[in-house]
Design a protein around this motif. Structure first.
Motif, short mmCIF file in Angstrom:
data_model
loop_
_atom_site.label_atom_id
_atom_site.label_comp_id
_atom_site.label_asym_id
_atom_site.label_seq_id
_atom_site.Cartn_x
_atom_site.Cartn_y
_atom_site.Cartn_z
N UNK A 216 0.83 -1.21 0.00
CA UNK A 216 0.00 0.00 0.00
C UNK A 216 0.86 1.26 0.00
N UNK A 217 1.94 1.24 0.77
CA UNK A 217 2.83 2.41 0.84
C UNK A 217 3.50 2.66 -0.51
N UNK A 218 3.91 1.59 -1.16
CA UNK A 218 4.57 1.73 -2.46
C UNK A 218 3.61 2.27 -3.52
N UNK A 219 2.37 1.80 -3.48
CA UNK A 219 1.38 2.29 -4.45
C UNK A 219 1.16 3.80 -4.32
N UNK A 220 1.23 4.31 -3.10
CA UNK A 220 1.03 5.73 -2.89
C UNK A 220 2.28 6.56 -3.14
N UNK A 221 3.44 5.98 -2.84
CA UNK A 221 4.68 6.78 -2.87
C UNK A 221 5.17 7.09 -4.28
N UNK A 222 4.96 6.18 -5.21
CA UNK A 222 5.49 6.38 -6.56
C UNK A 222 4.94 7.65 -7.21
N UNK A 223 3.61 7.85 -7.25
CA UNK A 223 3.12 9.13 -7.81
C UNK A 223 3.52 10.33 -6.96
N UNK A 224 3.63 10.15 -5.64
CA UNK A 224 4.02 11.25 -4.77
C UNK A 224 5.43 11.74 -5.07
N UNK A 225 6.37 10.81 -5.20
CA UNK A 225 7.75 11.18 -5.51
C UNK A 225 7.82 11.85 -6.88
N UNK A 226 7.06 11.33 -7.83
CA UNK A 226 7.08 11.91 -9.18
C UNK A 226 6.58 13.34 -9.17
N UNK A 227 5.44 13.59 -8.53
CA UNK A 227 4.88 14.94 -8.48
C UNK A 227 5.80 15.89 -7.72
N UNK A 228 6.33 15.42 -6.58
CA UNK A 228 7.23 16.25 -5.79
C UNK A 228 8.47 16.65 -6.56
N UNK A 229 9.01 15.73 -7.33
CA UNK A 229 10.21 16.02 -8.13
C UNK A 229 9.91 17.06 -9.20
#
Length: 257
Positions: A216-229
């Motif tokens: 669940x954490x990985x599913x959320x983190x991938x788009x988060x890291x992308x947008x933040x970058x």
């Protein structure tokens, strides 16, 4: 609860993408304080989380030539054996026991505060080192210091899952002040991949990884890291670091009290 975990993964990923640090420093306390996950499971799950997410970063930095592999090698010479020995020590003293859990909780708080110090003073440290070249280490002394630093980080990361990011990068600033920020980030991420992987395997052996939570954490983190970058350049770095340092300080205090 699964949606909440995904949202949390997204939020942490967003901050990591914006600032470049804070993954372990935020994720482990978040799991412990907000969701009531035991410290040992929080650490083990976060290590597995970090070992997966840092792989993509390593490939990106390798492609851009930002990784100094001889530094990665020396850090790993110290870090990987330390991670194995620390795992064996956790097993011997009862990695899942209440007393060890409390020790890990305090270790997390201490590691978070070290991260805060690293965030606030890293640039001043780099400027001071560049202004005093006579204080810089070279040759065998630099190599030995790198290996020793790796062993300290390996122990710290295995116990608390925190330290491979901001603290590791700060150590690189002190030992290799001539490296550019991108080279520091790339080298720091590259050595953290095998370290977090070995530590995660150790915690899997100890039975302290929640695989459903990890997914669940990985599913959320991938788009988060992308947008933040993507949006990181539009927000002043100083503002982000002060915000992150404030949040982490609050987290550390709550972990202790």
């Amino acid at each position: 609860m699964s949606v909440t975990y995904m949202v949390s993964g997204f939020a942490v990923g967003l901050l990591v993408g914006l600032t470049g640090v804070g993954g372990g420093s935020l994720m482990t306390p978040l799991l412990t304080l907000l969701f009531g996950v035991s410290p040992t499971v929080a650490v083990g799950t976060d290590l597995a989380f970090a070992s997966v997410t840092k792989v993509a970063g390593t490939f990106a930095h390798r492609y851009k030539g930002n990784v100094h592999w001889h530094i990665v090698r020396n850090l790993c010479i110290g870090a990987l054996p330390a991670a194995v020995l620390t795992t064996l020590a956790l097993k011997h003293f009862g990695g899942l026991g209440a007393e060890i859990g409390q020790l890990i909780r305090y270790s997390i708080a201490g590691s978070v505060m070290l991260t805060v110090i690293a965030l606030i003073f890293r640039r001043r440290m780099q400027n001071w080192m560049n202004a005093h070249p006579s204080r810089q280490l070279h040759g065998a002394k630099q190599t030995a210091a790198t290996i020793i630093s790796g062993s300290i980080l390996g122990t710290l990361v295995t116990i608390s899952s925190i330290g491979a990011g901001a603290i590791g990068a700060t150590i690189l600033v002190l030992l290799y002040p001539r490296l550019s920020p991108a080279e520091i980030a790339g080298t720091d991420i590259a050595y953290a991949v095998p370290l977090t992987a070995i530590a995660a395997l150790g915690h899997w052996w100890l039975g302290s990884i929640d695989w459903e939570l990890l997914a669940m954490l990985l599913l959320g983190s991938v788009p988060g890291i992308t947008i933040g970058s993507l949006v990181s350049r539009s927000i002043p770095e100083k503002v982000l670091r002060v915000l992150l340092a404030s949040v982490l300080t609050t987290v550390a205090v709550k972990l202790v009290y």
